[in-house]
Design a protein around this motif. Sequence first.
Motif, PDB file in Angstrom:
ATOM      1  N   ARG A  95      36.291  30.550  52.739  1.00 32.57           N
ATOM      2  CA  ARG A  95      35.886  30.316  51.337  1.00 32.57           C
ATOM      3  C   ARG A  95      36.918  29.432  50.655  1.00 32.57           C
ATOM      4  O   ARG A  95      38.123  29.618  50.801  1.00 32.57           O
TER       5      ARG A  95
ATOM      6  N   ASP B 265      30.196  30.184  49.945  1.00 28.28           N
ATOM      7  CA  ASP B 265      31.431  29.811  50.630  1.00 28.28           C
ATOM      8  C   ASP B 265      32.326  28.921  49.782  1.00 28.28           C
ATOM      9  O   ASP B 265      33.457  28.614  50.170  1.00 28.28           O
TER      10      ASP B 265
ATOM     11  N   CYS C 286      39.645  33.346  48.143  1.00 28.36           N
ATOM     12  CA  CYS C 286      39.630  31.935  48.523  1.00 28.36           C
ATOM     13  C   CYS C 286      40.883  31.601  49.338  1.00 28.36           C
ATOM     14  O   CYS C 286      41.979  32.083  49.047  1.00 28.36           O
TER      15      CYS C 286
END
Length: 344
Positions: free
Chosen positions: A189, A212, A275
């Motif tokens: 991600r 994503d 992330c």
Amino acid sequence: MLTFHSELTKLRRARTELDGGLLVTPYECPERVELVLARVLESGLGEVREPAEHGLAPVLAIHDRDYVEFLENCWDDWVAAGRKGEAIAWVWPTRTMPGRVIPEHIDGRLGHYALGADTSICEGTFEAAMASKDVALSAVDHVLATGQPAFGLCRPPGHHAAIDQFGGYCFFNNAAIAAQRALAAGRSRVAVLDIDFHHGNGTQQIFYARDDVLFLSLHGDPRHCFPHFLGHADETGEGSGEGFTVNYPMAPGTGYATWVTALEDAKTRIVEAGCELLVVSLGVDAYEHDPISAFRLASDDFTDVGLRLGQLGLPTVFLLEGGYAVEEIGINAVKVLSGFDGVG
């Protein structure tokens, strides 16, 4: 911090922009690159390196092939039609003309692929856009290989470019291309944080149904500010992408105290989403004296922006977006980068 730059990004030198009913010299111009590059060199930020050539495959991972072919051939088709000025759209599909069939005439194709009449296509546009995405890709490749931050001196900018539309000076979406590169390299991600004054409508459209990529944008309220038709707070994604678009529209005249509150919320969401890499769409047109924006950030605020982004501790690539016709574009961009490096 390593900077990637190509002189080929200056090949686009448009002469016309529709602004307030007048055809004016575009605010987005090659001199912007020169101002930023000069400041990078004066500040001792780090080495400036030529990008590698990456071809069209990374572009086609994001953009529609017919759209890319249109951009490649538009100028030649325009000249072949006998036109003397620059290629500017003047008719579009609308709510009452949905445009189910792409026209063959260059006027109709321009309207099909253009967001608005603000951005002309001139000789060198496609070549400059290709060089700009090479800058972005080389910068993100460096981050992926080393974990160290990098700055892509992209020009033209990219965040208004959608899957099959150009506008707002943007043709290929550099941030989206870079994010897709990181995903292809194995990151699960990626966050794209857009701090340009104008909403990154293209980046939002590209990733709106995906989980994503977390897209976050701090920008002028579209009820008052370009691009006007996207960027409201209730636009949060769809399908598997629900919750992975976060918009922070703010009123004209917004100062740093309000703006940085939104930034801190965005940082929290980036952490919570897990992330693994950060792409910053680095527009510095939130600056108080920018000629086509309406926020009130002072020059020194950009150092603090960089410091705060550095606190995330993520591999980070910065890609230049907006900031127009002011000497401070170089000063403010480098303040962000130096702040991120902890030397502001």
